[in-house]
Design a protein around this motif. Sequence first.
Motif, PDB file in Angstrom:
ATOM      1  N   THR B  81      24.377  25.069  -4.021  1.00 19.88           N
ATOM      2  CA  THR B  81      23.963  23.666  -4.014  1.00 19.88           C
ATOM      3  C   THR B  81      23.834  23.150  -5.444  1.00 19.88           C
ATOM      4  OG1 THR B  81      22.656  24.260  -2.100  1.00 19.88           O
ATOM      5  CG2 THR B  81      22.359  22.047  -2.967  1.00 19.88           C
ATOM      6  N   PHE B  82      23.233  23.990  -6.322  1.00 16.89           N
ATOM      7  CA  PHE B  82      23.117  23.580  -7.718  1.00 16.89           C
ATOM      8  C   PHE B  82      24.489  23.401  -8.344  1.00 16.89           C
ATOM      9  CE2 PHE B  82      23.368  24.984 -12.156  1.00 16.89           C
ATOM     10  CZ  PHE B  82      22.735  23.901 -12.737  1.00 16.89           C
ATOM     11  N   ILE B  83      25.397  24.356  -8.074  1.00 13.02           N
ATOM     12  CA  ILE B  83      26.738  24.273  -8.657  1.00 13.02           C
ATOM     13  C   ILE B  83      27.450  23.017  -8.168  1.00 13.02           C
ATOM     14  CG2 ILE B  83      29.010  25.407  -8.743  1.00 13.02           C
ATOM     15  CD1 ILE B  83      27.372  28.085  -8.753  1.00 13.02           C
ATOM     16  N   ALA B  84      27.255  22.683  -6.874  1.00  9.61           N
ATOM     17  CA  ALA B  84      27.850  21.446  -6.337  1.00  9.61           C
ATOM     18  C   ALA B  84      27.269  20.228  -7.053  1.00  9.61           C
ATOM     19  CB  ALA B  84      27.596  21.352  -4.840  1.00  9.61           C
ATOM     20  N   ALA B  85      25.942  20.207  -7.217  1.00  5.22           N
ATOM     21  CA  ALA B  85      25.289  19.061  -7.861  1.00  5.22           C
ATOM     22  C   ALA B  85      25.762  18.914  -9.307  1.00  5.22           C
ATOM     23  CB  ALA B  85      23.773  19.226  -7.806  1.00  5.22           C
ATOM     24  N   LEU B  86      25.860  20.040  -9.994  1.00  8.72           N
ATOM     25  CA  LEU B  86      26.308  20.015 -11.393  1.00  8.72           C
ATOM     26  C   LEU B  86      27.758  19.522 -11.487  1.00  8.72           C
ATOM     27  CD1 LEU B  86      25.690  20.790 -14.381  1.00  8.72           C
ATOM     28  CD2 LEU B  86      26.642  23.037 -13.876  1.00  8.72           C
ATOM     29  N   TYR B  92      31.266  12.557 -12.066  1.00  9.13           N
ATOM     30  CA  TYR B  92      30.855  11.158 -12.285  1.00  9.13           C
ATOM     31  C   TYR B  92      30.958  10.819 -13.774  1.00  9.13           C
ATOM     32  CZ  TYR B  92      28.697  11.595  -7.670  1.00  9.13           C
ATOM     33  OH  TYR B  92      28.481  11.806  -6.347  1.00  9.13           O
ATOM     34  N   LEU B  93      30.446  11.745 -14.571  1.00  9.20           N
ATOM     35  CA  LEU B  93      30.394  11.506 -16.011  1.00  9.20           C
ATOM     36  C   LEU B  93      31.792  11.387 -16.609  1.00  9.20           C
ATOM     37  CD1 LEU B  93      28.300  11.477 -18.340  1.00  9.20           C
ATOM     38  CD2 LEU B  93      28.848  13.864 -18.689  1.00  9.20           C
ATOM     39  N   LEU B  94      32.646  12.361 -16.285  1.00  3.01           N
ATOM     40  CA  LEU B  94      33.957  12.432 -16.938  1.00  3.01           C
ATOM     41  C   LEU B  94      34.918  11.364 -16.431  1.00  3.01           C
ATOM     42  CD1 LEU B  94      34.372  16.309 -17.089  1.00  3.01           C
ATOM     43  CD2 LEU B  94      33.837  14.739 -18.955  1.00  3.01           C
ATOM     44  N   VAL B  95      34.722  10.907 -15.199  1.00  2.00           N
ATOM     45  CA  VAL B  95      35.606   9.871 -14.683  1.00  2.00           C
ATOM     46  C   VAL B  95      35.024   8.487 -14.940  1.00  2.00           C
ATOM     47  CG1 VAL B  95      36.742   8.926 -12.638  1.00  2.00           C
ATOM     48  CG2 VAL B  95      36.506  11.399 -12.906  1.00  2.00           C
ATOM     49  N   MET B 251      21.088   8.438  -3.589  1.00  2.00           N
ATOM     50  CA  MET B 251      20.116   8.446  -2.495  1.00  2.00           C
ATOM     51  C   MET B 251      20.411   7.336  -1.500  1.00  2.00           C
ATOM     52  SD  MET B 251      16.521   9.394  -2.046  1.00  2.00           S
ATOM     53  CE  MET B 251      15.330   8.868  -0.847  1.00  2.00           C
ATOM     54  N   ASN B 252      20.779   6.155  -1.983  1.00  2.00           N
ATOM     55  CA  ASN B 252      20.899   5.007  -1.088  1.00  2.00           C
ATOM     56  C   ASN B 252      22.307   4.752  -0.551  1.00  2.00           C
ATOM     57  OD1 ASN B 252      18.133   3.851  -0.977  1.00  2.00           O
ATOM     58  ND2 ASN B 252      18.416   3.881  -3.187  1.00  2.00           N
ATOM     59  N   ILE B 253      23.327   5.287  -1.206  1.00  2.00           N
ATOM     60  CA  ILE B 253      24.682   5.079  -0.666  1.00  2.00           C
ATOM     61  C   ILE B 253      25.071   6.227   0.261  1.00  2.00           C
ATOM     62  CG2 ILE B 253      27.137   4.782  -1.207  1.00  2.00           C
ATOM     63  CD1 ILE B 253      26.352   3.496  -3.839  1.00  2.00           C
ATOM     64  N   THR B 254      24.918   7.467  -0.192  1.00  2.75           N
ATOM     65  CA  THR B 254      25.400   8.590   0.624  1.00  2.75           C
ATOM     66  C   THR B 254      24.314   9.606   0.964  1.00  2.75           C
ATOM     67  OG1 THR B 254      25.906   9.841  -1.366  1.00  2.75           O
ATOM     68  CG2 THR B 254      27.681   8.496  -0.462  1.00  2.75           C
ATOM     69  N   ASN B 255      23.157   9.486   0.325  1.00  5.59           N
ATOM     70  CA  ASN B 255      22.083  10.467   0.473  1.00  5.59           C
ATOM     71  C   ASN B 255      22.573  11.884   0.140  1.00  5.59           C
ATOM     72  OD1 ASN B 255      19.496  11.242   0.895  1.00  5.59           O
ATOM     73  ND2 ASN B 255      19.614  11.270   3.127  1.00  5.59           N
ATOM     74  N   GLY B 256      23.531  11.968  -0.772  1.00  5.91           N
ATOM     75  CA  GLY B 256      24.015  13.271  -1.212  1.00  5.91           C
ATOM     76  C   GLY B 256      25.204  13.788  -0.412  1.00  5.91           C
ATOM     77  N   THR B 262      28.332  14.519  -2.723  1.00  2.00           N
ATOM     78  CA  THR B 262      27.984  13.537  -3.744  1.00  2.00           C
ATOM     79  C   THR B 262      26.634  13.832  -4.402  1.00  2.00           C
ATOM     80  OG1 THR B 262      27.006  12.109  -2.067  1.00  2.00           O
ATOM     81  CG2 THR B 262      29.289  11.650  -2.682  1.00  2.00           C
ATOM     82  N   LEU B 263      26.002  14.919  -3.984  1.00  6.98           N
ATOM     83  CA  LEU B 263      24.686  15.283  -4.521  1.00  6.98           C
ATOM     84  C   LEU B 263      24.715  15.321  -6.050  1.00  6.98           C
ATOM     85  CD1 LEU B 263      21.900  16.434  -3.386  1.00  6.98           C
ATOM     86  CD2 LEU B 263      22.785  18.657  -4.094  1.00  6.98           C
ATOM     87  N   SER B 264      23.711  14.694  -6.694  1.00  6.97           N
ATOM     88  CA  SER B 264      23.617  14.759  -8.153  1.00  6.97           C
ATOM     89  C   SER B 264      22.475  15.697  -8.529  1.00  6.97           C
ATOM     90  CB  SER B 264      23.352  13.371  -8.721  1.00  6.97           C
ATOM     91  OG  SER B 264      22.058  12.952  -8.380  1.00  6.97           O
ATOM     92  N   ILE B 265      22.394  16.035  -9.811  1.00 10.82           N
ATOM     93  CA  ILE B 265      21.341  16.973 -10.230  1.00 10.82           C
ATOM     94  C   ILE B 265      19.954  16.386  -9.967  1.00 10.82           C
ATOM     95  CG2 ILE B 265      20.474  18.412 -12.107  1.00 10.82           C
ATOM     96  CD1 ILE B 265      23.151  18.258 -13.439  1.00 10.82           C
ATOM     97  N   SER B 266      19.770  15.095 -10.313  1.00 12.38           N
ATOM     98  CA  SER B 266      18.457  14.473 -10.099  1.00 12.38           C
ATOM     99  C   SER B 266      18.072  14.467  -8.620  1.00 12.38           C
ATOM    100  CB  SER B 266      18.447  13.036 -10.607  1.00 12.38           C
ATOM    101  OG  SER B 266      18.394  13.015 -12.003  1.00 12.38           O
ATOM    102  N   MET B 267      19.065  14.185  -7.784  1.00  9.67           N
ATOM    103  CA  MET B 267      18.810  14.161  -6.348  1.00  9.67           C
ATOM    104  C   MET B 267      18.423  15.555  -5.858  1.00  9.67           C
ATOM    105  SD  MET B 267      19.837  11.992  -3.539  1.00  9.67           S
ATOM    106  CE  MET B 267      19.104  12.357  -1.949  1.00  9.67           C
TER     107      MET B 267
END
Lengths: 275, 309
Positions: B81-86, B92-95, B251-256, B262-267
Amino acid sequence: MRKLQRIATYIFLSIAAIVSIFPFLWMLVSMTNKSVDITQGRLLPGTHLFENLTVLFQQVDMVTALVNSTIIAVITTFLTLLIGSLAGYGFEIYRTPGKDRIFNILLLSMMIPFAAIMIPLYRLFGGISATIPFLGIDTLAAAILPTIITAFFIFFFRQNTKMFARDLVEAGRIDGLSELGIFFRIYLPTMKTSYAAAAIIAFMNSWNNFLWPLVVLQSPEKQTIPLLISKLGAGYTPDFGVIMSAIVIATLPTAIVFFLMQKHFVAGMMGSVKG
Amino acid sequence: MGKAMNNTGSIPYTVKKKRKSGGLKKNYIGWFFILIAVAGICLFYFYPMVQALLLSFQSGMGANLEYVGLDNYIRLFSDPTFIAALTNTMIYLLVQVPVMIVLALFFSVLLNDATLKFRGFFRLAIFLPCVTSLVAYAVIFKYLFGVDGLVNRFLIDLSITSEPLNWLSDPLLAKLTIIIAITWRWTGYNMIFYLSALQNVDKSMYEAAKIDGASALQQFFYITVPMLKPIILFTSIISTIGTLQIFDEIMNITNGGPGNATLSISMYIYNLSFEYTPDFGYAATVSYVIVILVVLLSLIQFKVAGDNK
């Protein structure tokens, strides 16, 4: 060739403008439509505005969210400006090498991601809860406190103080004003434009803040507008007309401020690089 | 905000008495001015940072924490899960950040042309998304990109696609939706920085380039970009820090979802602390990954672009 380029520019900018504006038009139109019509793609104004607002204010508790958001944003803005400008003024007017060093250390806090301090802050306020209940978890004070002191505003006011005529400080001293008196009676009134720009940004940040209120405000009677919209949006059977009404109301204050005070708005947004 | 010092004349110069106290008292009062701010930043930023670091070496449920050394950090490497979030966050960042910065630069160059009609309107329109709250626009995008949402209707009407696309439930399209959403919200914000920086670029440089026969593209790459380098650096650092922390939109568009696509590290940090059985220690470890990334990426960007400053 030149003409063709011109036309391409206009087409490109028009598409960009339409894409930028469309979601706003859509939420305004949808605010007046029934949920069913919205899902069927209706793009014309309807007659359901009053019904949507009635549901929003009577069944969804928008009033509580509005009151909470307003209290939090107003207090936050006031304290942010007071503390930030006192510090920015202090760092610039009473400049010493020691203070400069502290200032640079404070700036480092701008790099700290909120996610990294969220858990310790939550535990901090959780620990306070037992001894000082009005400051603990699920209080508006807890939602406000960690957000009022930011390096950004200290930096912002320090940069702006550089444009403040130092002679006025000397004049105030000669006049017999105390140092605090100089700040409140001379600096504050002369720096109105800076305060206006800062107020817009502070209010907007607070009004739109989501993650910290989500963490610290748990009971429904403490929720803010972003929390309410998020909850409505995540529902299984969303009433689109009602949600759109809530979104319009949430966007209204910042949109109005933007249109009335565009210059200050942009100046505030760019405050971090000016000077 | 530059008109602060116009009314010097209104201060009455009636000399009452000269202050006898010199530097010492002023110095003392100077500390008073900055006291609350310094204390506040220590309490609400630096102290929690230290706490989070200590937490990152602890593990356990809720309040029952014990020191486990580097276990949490080792766990990161085997946590899918962490690897997916990372991975998602880095995508997101690179694109998103490069696309947005190029787009914003492009808009600002087009809008910097004084002969352009409706310049004010275009500038206003493109900046407008900045007035929305992140939650509000995220919810709107969620509905726009729904299966029976307006985006699909539009694409079908234009015969770009025959069937509605699963924007929010396809792993790749869901990421794309997030990227489109962030770009919509922030391009205008970056644009105004470039527009104001372009005001300071000497127009005669473009005139000279035109006489030398430089194309618009050459002018862009050999004059505009080098002149705006410091501000491009600034905005890319701001955007990088922002994107690394992205939360509200996810959180509000896909909830991860779908899955963790789409999970992000903060989420993930939020979920670890408040959605799953709370594991504050491990959540703090994950949060330090963001800290390390912010510091590293800012340093790299300074190194890459900062040599002429």
